[in-house]
Design an enzyme around this catalytic site. Structure first.
Site, PDB file in Angstrom:
ATOM      1  N   ASP A  64       0.801  -1.230   0.000  1.00 16.55           N
ATOM      2  CA  ASP A  64       0.000   0.000   0.000  1.00 16.55           C
ATOM      3  C   ASP A  64       0.833   1.279   0.000  1.00 16.55           C
ATOM      4  O   ASP A  64       0.379   2.327  -0.435  1.00 16.55           O
ATOM      5  CB  ASP A  64      -0.955   0.019   1.211  1.00 16.55           C
ATOM      6  CG  ASP A  64      -0.225  -0.134   2.539  1.00 16.55           C
ATOM      7  OD1 ASP A  64       1.010  -0.293   2.529  1.00 16.55           O
ATOM      8  OD2 ASP A  64      -0.883  -0.104   3.601  1.00 16.55           O
ATOM      9  N   HIS A  65       2.064   1.210   0.471  1.00 18.01           N
ATOM     10  CA  HIS A  65       2.878   2.430   0.568  1.00 18.01           C
ATOM     11  C   HIS A  65       3.651   2.721  -0.722  1.00 18.01           C
ATOM     12  O   HIS A  65       3.607   3.820  -1.249  1.00 18.01           O
ATOM     13  CB  HIS A  65       3.891   2.307   1.713  1.00 18.01           C
ATOM     14  CG  HIS A  65       3.309   2.531   3.073  1.00 18.01           C
ATOM     15  ND1 HIS A  65       2.372   1.699   3.633  1.00 18.01           N
ATOM     16  CD2 HIS A  65       3.543   3.499   3.997  1.00 18.01           C
ATOM     17  CE1 HIS A  65       2.056   2.155   4.842  1.00 18.01           C
ATOM     18  NE2 HIS A  65       2.752   3.245   5.080  1.00 18.01           N
ATOM     19  N   ASP A 119       3.690  -0.525  11.611  1.00 18.93           N
ATOM     20  CA  ASP A 119       3.214   0.784  11.160  1.00 18.93           C
ATOM     21  C   ASP A 119       2.580   1.474  12.363  1.00 18.93           C
ATOM     22  O   ASP A 119       1.814   0.856  13.107  1.00 18.93           O
ATOM     23  CB  ASP A 119       2.177   0.638  10.035  1.00 18.93           C
ATOM     24  CG  ASP A 119       1.942   1.981   9.375  1.00 18.93           C
ATOM     25  OD1 ASP A 119       2.460   2.203   8.268  1.00 18.93           O
ATOM     26  OD2 ASP A 119       1.248   2.823   9.986  1.00 18.93           O
ATOM     27  N   ARG A 379      -0.857  13.442   9.384  1.00 17.50           N
ATOM     28  CA  ARG A 379       0.438  14.080   9.696  1.00 17.50           C
ATOM     29  C   ARG A 379       0.686  15.249   8.758  1.00 17.50           C
ATOM     30  O   ARG A 379       0.461  15.115   7.554  1.00 17.50           O
ATOM     31  CB  ARG A 379       1.582  13.062   9.551  1.00 17.50           C
ATOM     32  CG  ARG A 379       1.534  12.035  10.645  1.00 17.50           C
ATOM     33  CD  ARG A 379       2.709  11.081  10.622  1.00 17.50           C
ATOM     34  NE  ARG A 379       2.600  10.260  11.815  1.00 17.50           N
ATOM     35  CZ  ARG A 379       2.934   8.978  11.885  1.00 17.50           C
ATOM     36  NH1 ARG A 379       3.454   8.371  10.845  1.00 17.50           N
ATOM     37  NH2 ARG A 379       2.783   8.317  13.004  1.00 17.50           N
ATOM     38  N   SER A 533       6.363   8.020  12.756  1.00 17.11           N
ATOM     39  CA  SER A 533       6.240   6.683  12.174  1.00 17.11           C
ATOM     40  C   SER A 533       6.988   5.626  12.984  1.00 17.11           C
ATOM     41  O   SER A 533       7.810   5.930  13.850  1.00 17.11           O
ATOM     42  CB  SER A 533       6.763   6.684  10.751  1.00 17.11           C
ATOM     43  OG  SER A 533       8.144   6.420  10.755  1.00 17.11           O
ATOM     44  N   ARG A 535       8.992   3.497  11.511  1.00 17.35           N
ATOM     45  CA  ARG A 535      10.078   2.993  10.659  1.00 17.35           C
ATOM     46  C   ARG A 535      11.352   2.756  11.450  1.00 17.35           C
ATOM     47  O   ARG A 535      11.966   3.686  11.984  1.00 17.35           O
ATOM     48  CB  ARG A 535      10.313   3.924   9.470  1.00 17.35           C
ATOM     49  CG  ARG A 535      10.783   5.313   9.793  1.00 17.35           C
ATOM     50  CD  ARG A 535      10.732   6.225   8.570  1.00 17.35           C
ATOM     51  NE  ARG A 535       9.354   6.545   8.231  1.00 17.35           N
ATOM     52  CZ  ARG A 535       8.953   7.692   7.697  1.00 17.35           C
ATOM     53  NH1 ARG A 535       9.816   8.636   7.382  1.00 17.35           N
ATOM     54  NH2 ARG A 535       7.674   7.907   7.440  1.00 17.35           N
TER      55      ARG A 535
HETATM   56  C1  MIC Z   1       3.821   6.866   8.010  1.00 17.81           C
HETATM   57  O1  MIC Z   1       2.644   7.196   8.061  1.00 17.81           O
HETATM   58  O2  MIC Z   1       4.773   7.619   8.298  1.00 17.81           O
HETATM   59  C2  MIC Z   1       4.151   5.445   7.581  1.00 17.81           C
HETATM   60  C3  MIC Z   1       4.832   5.530   6.270  1.00 17.81           C
HETATM   61  O3  MIC Z   1       2.973   4.718   7.434  1.00 17.81           O
HETATM   62  C4  MIC Z   1       5.053   4.833   8.664  1.00 17.81           C
HETATM   63  C5  MIC Z   1       5.626   3.545   8.304  1.00 17.81           C
HETATM   64  C6  MIC Z   1       6.851   3.648   7.457  1.00 17.81           C
HETATM   65  O4  MIC Z   1       7.646   4.565   7.568  1.00 17.81           O
HETATM   66  O5  MIC Z   1       7.021   2.726   6.663  1.00 17.81           O
HETATM   67  C7  MIC Z   1       4.367   4.672  10.023  1.00 17.81           C
HETATM   68  O6  MIC Z   1       3.494   5.450  10.338  1.00 17.81           O
HETATM   69  O7  MIC Z   1       4.782   3.819  10.811  1.00 17.81           O
HETATM   70 FE1  SF4 Z   2      -0.276   5.127   4.856  1.00 15.70          FE
HETATM   71 FE2  SF4 Z   2       0.996   5.931   7.070  1.00 15.70          FE
HETATM   72 FE3  SF4 Z   2      -0.417   7.640   5.572  1.00 15.70          FE
HETATM   73 FE4  SF4 Z   2      -1.677   5.818   6.967  1.00 15.70          FE
HETATM   74  S1  SF4 Z   2      -0.435   7.476   7.796  1.00 15.70           S
HETATM   75  S2  SF4 Z   2      -2.096   6.389   4.847  1.00 15.70           S
HETATM   76  S3  SF4 Z   2      -0.265   4.092   6.837  1.00 15.70           S
HETATM   77  S4  SF4 Z   2       1.445   6.557   4.973  1.00 15.70           S
END
Ligand code: MIC
Ligand code: SF4
Length: 640
Positions: A64-65, A119, A379, A533, A535
């Protein structure tokens, strides 16, 4: 003893430790999820753990990312993840099937179960009465291998909802109000439990909007009870048999409590660049808007998108605005198509995106220079949209649609009567893009692309650490600052060397060069370091560049756990004022680092003038072993 809902679920899943607030506990994990940005690394780690099959009740791997396939890397990662899922017995959600949290809520979440996700927005499942917790990929790999998940037994904050939402005010405004009151660090160490008469009027997707954005509070999780509303939702998903009622015991105690009268709320917005910079839209003024983005794991539900369509019906998006819409799941896309909602959206000029994270993580749709983007996302950190000087405003879908129509941020109440959304539509249920693990997994060959490199491991904790201060940063540093997302960097998630070019580039383009000047490095920061996140790359890549310790005023939960997992010392100033004593280029020495871990306080000595800085490590005996071994993989490897 009368338990709150959180402690009831924790108690049922406790496999290690004593269930006492503040102490470390190990939990049995029923379900896991990974996604393609965190999943490649998690799967490399899973392979290294040397198991035959996942040991959970259910594990799912989502694409999905990283769906913008500008080169071979993402497509290779998808193929790798599909083969690993089949081999180890995880479900696989194909690209286009939707955002992990949304699909998980619809197809897999079960009240009362635990879900560990690689996540940070895994608590979305709390909308169903499930305990969803976000963690680094390595923690999730260990849970897939059957290991417990360790966390500090949290405090529980009760949010008592009373009254009913007025027209034009939605679930997003509730969580923005909580963020306004508590800030991005108000939830650290806590699980947020919603209750009160106000919850009855909230559907499961609305509850999930609220629990989703509990991540922005820094909370460990957020949860709603499982009631008739939950039952209806699960029945609509043809999963009624998984429902069970769940709520706090009468008279249950909480560590903190706040109350929100829903009838008093008005449309809110989080202004740049923090999700807690919340104001009433009516007070912000009609700022001209360049882009509106609807969707994400926060507001990608059928009713969110239908509301936007109703507002835009027979009208055209303002000439200044580019409106993009990304449904939360393919089921939502199908429902929109079946009810001509899609037609209304397209007729208004909306640009339809696939059902994926997309613009939320800077995977396309970057706003113009200095632009203003109104997003229904969670975010709005500077630069996350892909445009360093753009300003992102977070709102609910009604305000987003109003902005698309008017070309400015306006209070949606100015649009007149609230559209009638009472029509009850049966949700579309379609598992056509979910692949069940085959029974002959062991015969599956894992497919690796050239961008998928081998794992980087740390060395055991050295006796003496000599480290240069590589960077000094302020409060609320996000993992997007430490290791950015976006379409250029995300495809490199399984290539640590390539990723290392990007550490801290948003704040300091010389970070890597400087880190390489010292034998080892140390990062100095303020409050809530590492928020955002999950990550683990934000710990793994600094580790690769020789970072041995991070010394800050306070940490965000997931990032601190990731530092431990990669053998980096997470240190907190004993006297917060000592932060002022350190600058880039200072050289610090930690004598007998392993020995000092036996004490509460560790001393770092400034080489230049012998100044001693006292720091607390707050590590449990289990974590000390991990740090000494140079990280969880070394430690778990030894144990296996
Ligand atoms: C995000 O919203 O920042 C992400 C991308 O979903 C991250 C996960 C990632 O960095 O792969 C998260 O929220 O954990
Ligand atoms: Fe995807 Fe993270 Fe954005 Fe949710 S907050 S839509 S999991 S990138």
């Amino acid at each position: 003893m009368a338990h709150n809902l959180t402690y009831k679920i924790l108690k049922e899943h406790l496999v290690d430790g004593k269930l006492e607030k503040g102490s470390e506990i190990g939990l049995r994990i029923d379900q896991t999820l990974i996604q393609d940005a965190t999943g490649t690394m998690a799967c490399l780690q899973l392979e290294a753990l040397g198991i035959d099959k996942v040991k959970t009740e259910l594990s799912v791997s989502y694409i999905d990312h990283n769906t913008l396939q500008a080169g071979f890397e993402n497509a290779d990662d998808h193929r790798y993840l599909q083969s690993v899922s089949a081999k180890y017995g995880a479900w696989f959600s194909r690209a286009g099937n939707g955002i992990c949290h949304h699909v998980h809520l619809e197809r897999f979440g079960i009240p009362g179960k635990t879900l560990l996700g690689a996540d940070s927005h895994t608590p979305t499942a709390g909308g169903l009465g499930m305990l969803g917790i976000g963690a680094g990929g390595l923690d999730v790999a260990v849970a897939m291998a059957g290991g417990p998940f360790y966390l500090t037994a949290p405090e529980v904050l009760k949010v008592n909802l009373t009254g009913q939402l007025p027209p034009w005010v939605g679930a997003k405004d509730i969580i923005l109000e909580v963020l306004r009151r508590l800030s991005v660090k108000g939830g650290v160490g806590k699980i947020v439990e919603y209750s009160g008469p106000g919850i009855k009027s909230l559907s499961v997707p609305e509850r999930a909007t609220i629990t989703n954005m509990g991540a922005e509070l820094g909370a460990t999780s957020s949860i709603f009870p499982s009631d008739e509303v939950t039952k209806n939702f699960l029945e609509g998903q043809k999963r009624g048999e998984t429902w069970k009622p769940l709520e706090a015991d009468p008279g249950a105690e909480y560590d903190h409590e706040i109350s929100i009268d829903l009838s008093k709320l008005e449309p809110l917005v989080a202004v740049p660049h923090s999700p807690d910079a919340v104001k009433p839209i009516s007070e912000v003024g009609a700022i001209p808007v360049d882009q509106v983005a609807v969707g994400s794991c926060t507001n990608g539900s059928y009713l969110d998108l239908k509301l936007v369509a109703e507002i835009l019906k027979n009208k055209t998006v303002h000439p200044r605005v580019s409106l993009v819409v990304a449904p939360g799941s393919r089921q939502v896309s199908l429902a929109l198509a079946g009810n001509s909602v899609l037609e209304t959206l397209l007729a208004s000029g909306a640009r339809l995106l696939e059902s994926a994270c997309g613009p939320c993580i800077g995977m396309g749709q970057a706003p113009p220079s200095g632009g203003v983007s109104v997003r229904t996302f969670n975010r709005n950190f500077a630069g996350r949209s892909g445009t360093a000087d753009a300003g992102v405003y977070l709102t609910g879908p009604a305000a987003a649609a109003a902005a698309a129509l008017k070309g400015a941020l306006v209070d949606p109440r100015e649009l007149g009567d609230f559209p009638n959304l009472t029509e009850k539509t049966a949700p579309v249920v379609d598992d056509g893009m979910l692949i069940e693990p085959p029974s002959n997994g062991e015969t599956i060959e894992i497919k690796r692309g050239p961008n998928i490199k081998t794992l980087s491991l740390n060395e055991p904790l050295p006796h003496t650490i000599k480290a240069g201060v590589v960077i000094v940063v302020g409060d609320n540093i996000t993992t997007d600052h430490i290791l950015p997302g976006g379409s250029k960097v995300l495809p490199l998630r399984s290539n640590v060397e390539a990723l290392s070019e990007f550490v801290f580039t948003a704040l300091d383009t010389d970070f890597k060069k400087r880190a390489r000047q010292y034998e080892n490095g140390i990062i100095v920061g303020g409050e809530n370091y590492g928020q955002g996140s999950s990550r683990e790359h934000a710990a793994l890549v600094p580790m690769y560049l020789g970072i041995k310790a991070v010394l800050v005023r306070s940490f965000a939960r997931i990032h601190r756990a990731n530092l431990v997992n990669f053998g980096i010392l997470p240190l907190v100033f004993s006297d917060p004022g000592d932060y002022e004593k350190l600058s880039v280029g200072d050289e610090l020495v930690i004598e007998d680092a392993p020995g000092q871990l036996d004490n509460e306080i560790i001393y770092l000595e400034k080489k230049e003038d012998g100044t001693k800085i006292a720091a607390l490590h707050h590590l449990t005996p289990r974590q000390i072993e991990i740090i000494k071994a140079g990280g969880l993989l070394n430690h778990a490897g030894k144990k296996l």
